[in-house]
Design an enzyme around this catalytic site. Structure first.
Site, PDB file in Angstrom:
ATOM      1  N   ASP A  13     -19.222  27.616 -27.498  1.00  0.00           N
ATOM      2  CA  ASP A  13     -20.725  26.982 -27.808  1.00  0.00           C
ATOM      3  C   ASP A  13     -20.441  25.088 -28.159  1.00  0.00           C
ATOM      4  O   ASP A  13     -21.435  25.042 -28.586  1.00  0.00           O
ATOM      5  CB  ASP A  13     -19.994  27.413 -29.662  1.00  0.00           C
ATOM      6  CG  ASP A  13     -20.623  29.116 -29.340  1.00  0.00           C
ATOM      7  OD1 ASP A  13     -20.863  29.675 -28.939  1.00  0.00           O
ATOM      8  OD2 ASP A  13     -19.366  29.242 -30.570  1.00  0.00           O
ATOM      9  N   GLU A  14     -20.485  24.477 -26.364  1.00  0.00           N
ATOM     10  CA  GLU A  14     -20.254  23.362 -26.532  1.00  0.00           C
ATOM     11  C   GLU A  14     -22.076  22.983 -26.345  1.00  0.00           C
ATOM     12  O   GLU A  14     -22.568  22.115 -26.310  1.00  0.00           O
ATOM     13  CB  GLU A  14     -19.507  23.201 -25.742  1.00  0.00           C
ATOM     14  CG  GLU A  14     -18.602  23.237 -25.676  1.00  0.00           C
ATOM     15  CD  GLU A  14     -18.116  24.476 -24.877  1.00  0.00           C
ATOM     16  OE1 GLU A  14     -18.937  25.263 -24.625  1.00  0.00           O
ATOM     17  OE2 GLU A  14     -16.367  24.632 -24.614  1.00  0.00           O
ATOM     18  N   LYS A  16     -23.421  25.109 -23.797  1.00  0.00           N
ATOM     19  CA  LYS A  16     -23.900  24.976 -22.121  1.00  0.00           C
ATOM     20  C   LYS A  16     -24.944  26.362 -21.513  1.00  0.00           C
ATOM     21  O   LYS A  16     -25.695  25.571 -20.570  1.00  0.00           O
ATOM     22  CB  LYS A  16     -22.386  26.274 -21.857  1.00  0.00           C
ATOM     23  CG  LYS A  16     -20.553  26.040 -21.982  1.00  0.00           C
ATOM     24  CD  LYS A  16     -20.358  26.959 -21.223  1.00  0.00           C
ATOM     25  CE  LYS A  16     -20.346  28.023 -22.326  1.00  0.00           C
ATOM     26  NZ  LYS A  16     -19.634  28.175 -24.172  1.00  0.00           N
ATOM     27  N   GLY A  17     -25.648  26.570 -22.728  1.00  0.00           N
ATOM     28  CA  GLY A  17     -27.005  27.380 -22.129  1.00  0.00           C
ATOM     29  C   GLY A  17     -27.934  25.949 -22.164  1.00  0.00           C
ATOM     30  O   GLY A  17     -28.845  26.683 -20.914  1.00  0.00           O
ATOM     31  N   GLY A  40     -22.191  33.822 -25.547  1.00  0.00           N
ATOM     32  CA  GLY A  40     -24.037  33.589 -26.527  1.00  0.00           C
ATOM     33  C   GLY A  40     -24.212  32.159 -25.494  1.00  0.00           C
ATOM     34  O   GLY A  40     -24.178  31.347 -27.182  1.00  0.00           O
ATOM     35  N   HIS A  41     -25.834  31.971 -25.080  1.00  0.00           N
ATOM     36  CA  HIS A  41     -25.842  30.590 -24.521  1.00  0.00           C
ATOM     37  C   HIS A  41     -27.368  30.875 -25.437  1.00  0.00           C
ATOM     38  O   HIS A  41     -28.348  31.664 -24.926  1.00  0.00           O
ATOM     39  CB  HIS A  41     -25.593  30.544 -22.727  1.00  0.00           C
ATOM     40  CG  HIS A  41     -24.202  30.717 -22.668  1.00  0.00           C
ATOM     41  ND1 HIS A  41     -23.951  30.679 -21.415  1.00  0.00           N
ATOM     42  CD2 HIS A  41     -23.205  31.231 -23.075  1.00  0.00           C
ATOM     43  CE1 HIS A  41     -22.616  31.008 -21.253  1.00  0.00           C
ATOM     44  NE2 HIS A  41     -22.088  30.944 -22.226  1.00  0.00           N
ATOM     45  N   GLN A 220     -17.686  30.762 -22.493  1.00  0.00           N
ATOM     46  CA  GLN A 220     -16.693  30.344 -24.038  1.00  0.00           C
ATOM     47  C   GLN A 220     -16.453  28.766 -23.077  1.00  0.00           C
ATOM     48  O   GLN A 220     -16.884  28.389 -22.796  1.00  0.00           O
ATOM     49  CB  GLN A 220     -15.321  31.532 -23.316  1.00  0.00           C
ATOM     50  CG  GLN A 220     -15.884  32.753 -23.846  1.00  0.00           C
ATOM     51  CD  GLN A 220     -15.833  33.810 -23.107  1.00  0.00           C
ATOM     52  OE1 GLN A 220     -15.987  33.624 -21.597  1.00  0.00           O
ATOM     53  NE2 GLN A 220     -17.533  34.326 -23.657  1.00  0.00           N
ATOM     54  N   ASP A 329     -26.891  14.342 -32.125  1.00  0.00           N
ATOM     55  CA  ASP A 329     -28.015  14.082 -32.910  1.00  0.00           C
ATOM     56  C   ASP A 329     -26.821  14.706 -34.692  1.00  0.00           C
ATOM     57  O   ASP A 329     -27.356  13.460 -35.666  1.00  0.00           O
ATOM     58  CB  ASP A 329     -29.189  15.143 -33.096  1.00  0.00           C
ATOM     59  CG  ASP A 329     -28.674  15.946 -32.650  1.00  0.00           C
ATOM     60  OD1 ASP A 329     -28.230  16.022 -31.795  1.00  0.00           O
ATOM     61  OD2 ASP A 329     -29.091  17.019 -33.901  1.00  0.00           O
TER      62      ASP A 329
HETATM   63  P1  GDP Z   1     -23.018  28.063 -25.914  1.00  0.00           P
HETATM   64  O1  GDP Z   1     -22.487  28.905 -25.502  1.00  0.00           O
HETATM   65  O2  GDP Z   1     -21.816  27.096 -24.679  1.00  0.00           O
HETATM   66  O3  GDP Z   1     -24.383  28.231 -24.283  1.00  0.00           O
HETATM   67  O4  GDP Z   1     -23.550  27.402 -26.785  1.00  0.00           O
HETATM   68  P2  GDP Z   1     -24.400  27.978 -28.004  1.00  0.00           P
HETATM   69  O5  GDP Z   1     -25.860  28.276 -27.581  1.00  0.00           O
HETATM   70  O6  GDP Z   1     -23.060  29.636 -28.736  1.00  0.00           O
HETATM   71  O7  GDP Z   1     -24.268  26.382 -29.281  1.00  0.00           O
HETATM   72  C1  GDP Z   1     -25.430  25.872 -29.181  1.00  0.00           C
HETATM   73  C2  GDP Z   1     -26.098  25.391 -30.390  1.00  0.00           C
HETATM   74  O8  GDP Z   1     -26.887  24.202 -30.485  1.00  0.00           O
HETATM   75  C3  GDP Z   1     -27.748  25.964 -30.578  1.00  0.00           C
HETATM   76  O9  GDP Z   1     -27.407  26.548 -31.090  1.00  0.00           O
HETATM   77  C4  GDP Z   1     -28.395  25.535 -29.260  1.00  0.00           C
HETATM   78  O10 GDP Z   1     -29.902  25.422 -29.145  1.00  0.00           O
HETATM   79  C5  GDP Z   1     -27.813  23.816 -29.796  1.00  0.00           C
HETATM   80  N1  GDP Z   1     -27.850  22.837 -29.429  1.00  0.00           N
HETATM   81  C6  GDP Z   1     -27.558  22.955 -28.224  1.00  0.00           C
HETATM   82  N2  GDP Z   1     -27.701  21.354 -27.787  1.00  0.00           N
HETATM   83  C7  GDP Z   1     -27.901  20.111 -28.808  1.00  0.00           C
HETATM   84  C8  GDP Z   1     -28.003  19.390 -29.557  1.00  0.00           C
HETATM   85  O11 GDP Z   1     -28.188  18.336 -28.645  1.00  0.00           O
HETATM   86  N3  GDP Z   1     -28.300  18.956 -30.898  1.00  0.00           N
HETATM   87  C9  GDP Z   1     -28.800  20.017 -31.782  1.00  0.00           C
HETATM   88  N4  GDP Z   1     -28.907  20.263 -32.293  1.00  0.00           N
HETATM   89  N5  GDP Z   1     -28.479  21.427 -31.128  1.00  0.00           N
HETATM   90  C10 GDP Z   1     -28.377  21.884 -29.499  1.00  0.00           C
HETATM   91  P1  IMO Z   2     -19.802  31.146 -25.304  1.00  0.00           P
HETATM   92  O1  IMO Z   2     -20.142  31.736 -23.529  1.00  0.00           O
HETATM   93  C1  IMO Z   2     -16.733  30.660 -28.779  1.00  0.00           C
HETATM   94  C2  IMO Z   2     -13.956  33.267 -28.901  1.00  0.00           C
HETATM   95  C3  IMO Z   2     -13.731  34.401 -29.962  1.00  0.00           C
HETATM   96  C4  IMO Z   2     -12.400  35.186 -30.421  1.00  0.00           C
HETATM   97  C5  IMO Z   2     -11.581  34.734 -28.616  1.00  0.00           C
HETATM   98  C6  IMO Z   2     -11.397  36.650 -28.653  1.00  0.00           C
HETATM   99  O2  IMO Z   2     -21.109  32.258 -26.060  1.00  0.00           O
HETATM  100  O3  IMO Z   2     -19.798  30.040 -25.977  1.00  0.00           O
HETATM  101  P2  IMO Z   2     -12.784  37.955 -27.258  1.00  0.00           P
HETATM  102  O4  IMO Z   2     -14.124  39.012 -28.024  1.00  0.00           O
HETATM  103  O5  IMO Z   2     -13.918  36.504 -25.801  1.00  0.00           O
HETATM  104  O6  IMO Z   2     -12.294  39.341 -26.846  1.00  0.00           O
HETATM  105  O7  IMO Z   2     -12.292  36.891 -28.247  1.00  0.00           O
HETATM  106  O8  IMO Z   2     -12.672  34.123 -28.329  1.00  0.00           O
HETATM  107  N1  IMO Z   2     -14.979  33.537 -27.894  1.00  0.00           N
HETATM  108  C7  IMO Z   2     -15.832  33.271 -28.018  1.00  0.00           C
HETATM  109  N2  IMO Z   2     -16.358  31.695 -29.341  1.00  0.00           N
HETATM  110  N3  IMO Z   2     -17.927  31.004 -27.766  1.00  0.00           N
HETATM  111  C8  IMO Z   2     -17.786  31.497 -27.026  1.00  0.00           C
HETATM  112  O9  IMO Z   2     -18.660  32.358 -25.565  1.00  0.00           O
HETATM  113  C9  IMO Z   2     -16.647  32.877 -26.982  1.00  0.00           C
HETATM  114  N4  IMO Z   2     -16.786  34.044 -26.861  1.00  0.00           N
HETATM  115  C10 IMO Z   2     -15.444  34.725 -26.914  1.00  0.00           C
HETATM  116  O10 IMO Z   2     -14.551  34.177 -31.470  1.00  0.00           O
HETATM  117  O11 IMO Z   2     -11.638  33.879 -30.837  1.00  0.00           O
HETATM  118 MG    MG Z   3     -21.859  30.535 -27.239  1.00  0.00          MG
END
Ligand code: GDP
Ligand code: IMO
Ligand code: MG
Length: 421
Positions: A13-14, A16-17, A40-41, A220, A329
């Site tokens: 959840d950094e 990446k999307g 979830g991207h 991940q 931010d």
């Molecule tokens: P991913 O799994 O690495 O693709 O990340 P997620 O989508 O799960 O979570 C990242 C969240 O942060 C999403 O809701 C994005 O819309 C949001 N996001 C990404 N970059 C930024 C940023 O620079 N600032 C803020 N405020 N939100 C961001």
């Molecule tokens: P993205 O791509 C954050 C975590 C789960 C759990 C562990 C194992 O959006 O960054 P699993 O269902 O894979 O067997 O769960 O990994 N986990 C994530 N945490 N972002 C993800 O994906 C994750 N995918 C799995 O919460 O701790």
């Molecule tokens: Mg995610």
């Protein structure tokens, strides 16, 4: 022409999307090599929020072909939902989404086993319950069902029936779920038929056209890697860059740039050790301003300061050539920003994560404090425009990690980005 990879540097959840969306502008192929619908991207398309789980984020750029590689585990029911979301957005899918013949298939049985395991262990791992672990278990147990099996209904039916018998016999599923499970299997067969048109040999796309720019989308994060993460609190695949060669059949020698994505702080969702986790007001503020809720499960994410010990390890494990720092931010309102520089493990100073990887619950983080900038940075477009304290924060992380922070994300939207190249 170039093969670049986007890798989660922390616990997922950094952002990446968003970075894949940015960098897929000039590429012809975006490919995923591991994981499945546990990801979830999030991306914004014309100010509309879109969350993709299995289909690479590059699907929103119509110049891209999207490959779901052999290392992935594909959920056909979820795939169909995502394809429908794209169609509703008027995004063309036919001929653009390719599922590799040898990707493994997540069936309703695997999802049921995942849920049952979680219940039986009182949510120890806190998986996403998307059937990821049980599907990879079957792969390595050599009883998996692969995408190519979906091309023959008879083969698929035979494999599903025998897998269900095995699950019942081995008490892998709770019996009160059986009726619902059988219903879901009927839905699964229909979904398999629908997605079968996307299944093919992806080898030629990755190998026969050296003129193509390829972007690889990790899911991940490194600390969730089955080999290099905080085992057993990990996912069941190699999310670090090492997974690319096996998960796509694309050797490491083809890789040009490996870009690690790091949040300007840290989050983790699910169970397991988290050295810089905050249980105070600061943690609450990060979660609230950062809207830290899982894009797949909606669960609140645990929040903490940036962890240099884990980040240095991530740089090394992945061979990062660049870093994208996201969600900077979210730190706008803090007077002081802390960065964990080392750990204290029973009085011993630890700077190398592997010395404490198996004892992370016992460490105390040691912090350096940096001055906050106390102003909004979301609408800047150049590094030089940023407040001095913001530049200091970025340059401090850069000097410690010894990798250029070439992209800085300052908001969720496409334009809220500072490119330093
Ligand atoms: P991913 O799994 O690495 O693709 O990340 P997620 O989508 O799960 O979570 C990242 C969240 O942060 C999403 O809701 C994005 O819309 C949001 N996001 C990404 N970059 C930024 C940023 O620079 N600032 C803020 N405020 N939100 C961001
Ligand atoms: P993205 O791509 C954050 C975590 C789960 C759990 C562990 C194992 O959006 O960054 P699993 O269902 O894979 O067997 O769960 O990994 N986990 C994530 N945490 N972002 C993800 O994906 C994750 N995918 C799995 O919460 O701790
Ligand atoms: Mg995610």
């Amino acid at each position: 022409m170039s093969v670049d990879a986007i890798i989660g540097g922390q616990w997922g959840d950094e952002g990446k999307g968003k970075i894949v969306d940015l960098l897929s502008k000039n590429v012809q192929i975006v490919a995923r090599y591991q994981g499945g619908a546990n990801a979830g991207h999030t991306v914004y398309r014309n100010d509309q929020k879109v969350v993709l789980h299995q289909i690479p984020t590059g699907a929103l750029r119509e110049n891209c072909i999207c490959i779901l590689g052999n290392g992935m585990v594909i959920d056909p029911i979820g795939m169909l939902d995502e394809i429908n979301i794209l169609k509703q957005l008027d995004v063309a899918v036919e001929g653009r989404i390719l599922i590799d013949y040898y990707a493994h298939i997540v069936t309703p049985i695997h999802k049921c086993i995942d849920r049952t395991n979680e219940k039986r262990t009182n949510n120890k791992i806190g998986t996403t319950c998307k059937g990821i672990g049980p599907t990879y278990t079957d792969k390595y147990n050599r009883i998996g069902i692969r995408a190519v099996d979906l091309l023959s209904y008879e083969t698929l039916k035979e494999k599903i029936e025998s897998r269900l018998d095995f699950a019942i016999q081995e008490h892998q599923i709770a019996m009160d779920e059986l009726t619902d499970l059988k219903q879901e299997i009927i839905e699964f067969y229909a979904a398999c038929k629908n997605i079968s048109i996307y299944i093919q040999d992806t080898f030629k796309h990755l190998h026969d056209n050296e003129e193509m720019n390829i972007l690889i989308e990790g899911a991940q994060g490194t600390m969730l890697d089955i080999d290099h993460g905080t085992y057993p609190y990990v996912t069941s695949s190699n999310c670090s860059s090492g997974g690319i060669s096996v998960g796509l059949g694309l050797p490491g020698s083809r890789l040009n740039n490996i870009i690690g994505i790091f949040k300007a702080y840290t989050t983790r969702v699910g169970g397991g050790p988290f050295p810089t986790e905050l249980f105070d007001k600061d943690g609450e503020i990060l979660g609230k301003i950062g809207k830290e809720f899982g894009a797949t499960t909606g669960r609140p994410r645990r929040c903490g300061w940036f962890d240099l010990v884990a980040a240095r390890y991530s740089v090394a494990i992945n061979g990062l050539t660049h870093i994208a720092l996201t969600k900077l931010d979210i730190l706008d309102s803090f007077d002081t920003i802390k960065v964990c520089t080392s750990y204290d493990l029973h009085g011993k100073k630890i700077t190398n994560l592997t010395e404490a990887l198996n004892n992370l619950e016992d460490i105390k983080p040691i912090y350096k404090e940096l001055k906050g900038w106390k102003s909004e940075i979301r609408e800047y477009s150049k590094f030089d425009q940023l407040p001095l304290s913001t530049k200091n924060y970025i340059e401090y992380l850069e000097s410690e990690l010894k990798v250029p922070i070439s992209i800085i994300s300052i908001g969720p939207k496409r334009h809220q980005i500072i490119n330093r190249n």
